[in-house]
Design an enzyme around this catalytic site. Sequence first.
Site, PDB file in Angstrom:
ATOM      1  CE  LYS A 178      -1.952   2.386   3.316  1.00 21.60           C
ATOM      2  NZ  LYS A 178      -1.924   3.776   2.752  1.00 21.60           N
ATOM      3  CD  GLU A 251      13.109   3.809   8.381  1.00 24.90           C
ATOM      4  OE1 GLU A 251      13.156   4.545   9.398  1.00 24.90           O
ATOM      5  OE2 GLU A 251      12.961   4.235   7.240  1.00 24.90           O
ATOM      6  CB  CYS A 285      13.781   8.609   9.106  1.00 24.06           C
ATOM      7  SG  CYS A 285      12.017   8.381   8.865  1.00 24.06           S
ATOM      8  CD  GLU A 381      11.000  12.047  12.116  1.00 16.94           C
ATOM      9  OE1 GLU A 381      11.885  11.649  11.342  1.00 16.94           O
ATOM     10  OE2 GLU A 381      10.041  11.333  12.473  1.00 16.94           O
TER      11      GLU A 381
END
Length: 479
Positions: A178, A251, A285, A381
């Site tokens: 997806k 991840e 990331c 983040e």
Amino acid sequence: MTTELRRLRNYIGGEFKDAADGRTTDVVNPATGEVYATAPLSGQADVDAAMAAAAAAFPGWRDTTPSERQKALLKIADAFEARADELVAAESENTGKPLGLTASEELPPMVDQIRFFAGAARLLEGRSAGEYMDGMTSIIRREPVGVCAQVAPWNYPMMMAVWKFAPAIAAGNTVVLKPSDTTPASTVLMAEIIDSILPKGVFNVVCGDRETGKAMVEHSTPAMASITGSVRAGMQVAESASKDVKRVHLELGGKAPVVVFEDADVAKAVEDIAVAGYFNAGQDCTAATRVLVHESIHDEFVAALAKAAADTKTGAPDDEDVLYGPLNNPNQLGQVAGFIERLPAHAKVEAGGHRVGDKGFFYAPTVVSGLKQDDEIIQNEVFGPVITVQSFSDEAQALEYANGVEFALASSVWTKDHARAMRMSKNLDFGCVWINTHIPLVAEMPHGGFKKSGYGKDLSAYGFEDYTRIKHVMTSLDG
């Protein structure tokens, strides 16, 4: 005059299909803010169909030889290379990324990564057979796990799709993938290219939103769920997968520390860190967005980095002078802007800190100094073109600050002192440590973190092995 919207469709069992109930979602070009396509908003019926197709295809694909799987993946890599311009155009429309940089910095690595896993398919090794009990011989089989439910993110839709499907298919698994609801176009194009290469049902694409991904992970068919995304999404996947003990590969987020010591080459460090922090609008990331600088060179470094930010350009995909394009969606633009709006009084915006233009989701390259370790922008983040700078007094404090977050994906150290670089690489609690560089990746080396950055590895033989299971076979020598 009304421009007809492109119609994207799911790819299930070798056929392109609309959602069973006909629902769709708009797909927006983040460089313009305009809708350019519709994609299926897939529901349970679509997920069921994709899982059934993958399950039906699994026995046949599992039983192919490694050389056959290698041949298929090499064909995919060649086909992607031959249709590079189409893939780059789709990815740029998906994300607003610069066309030139996508062609030079993303497509070649992903083709190389497919070829790496094609080779890895033929190098599955195990311990040698042997007699560990009198009259008995033991052997180890390494097998595919089965159907893999995979959810890719919107920051690198094309490359992350490769990181998902290439090792899984190389190992003999089948896939239901997806893409993000905001970036399905390049993944659907990949399905079109793959259609003539893989047997029907080996590779399936289901478009949809968070609920679609949830239905995939909770489905009883997959033996493994793999996601690249936020920490929140990863925690939800792990919880859902635990109900039937699926294998999980996560991840997740990052908050990479970039530790610059007093003996570093400041000019080179600033130049490289600016690129590694602002590339892809900081939507990475591993981006170099949390800089820790020795107090003796702090002011010099901040001034140089602010100038580098001012010299960095963001803009339209066809502008050859830009380093990065827009943020992916209006929510992400709001998130990045919110971090800057909520800065504490002791923080100072040295460059940027504002939206660029009123069309699309562009944000200026930003530098923020004067920050403390417990500030929100240090701990969380941002996922945007924002580089923060903190000062440290010695190696111990640098390590304390670097490790003092919940993420543990990537980091870098900038110093001419080899022993110090080795000490830092040992003590930094991150899955990757770069020395005097930041962000290069190669197919042969693993990518993955610790703590809230998740578990499991992408790329490398380690990533390949994640998509296999180990079986012990013992046979009597007495007949």
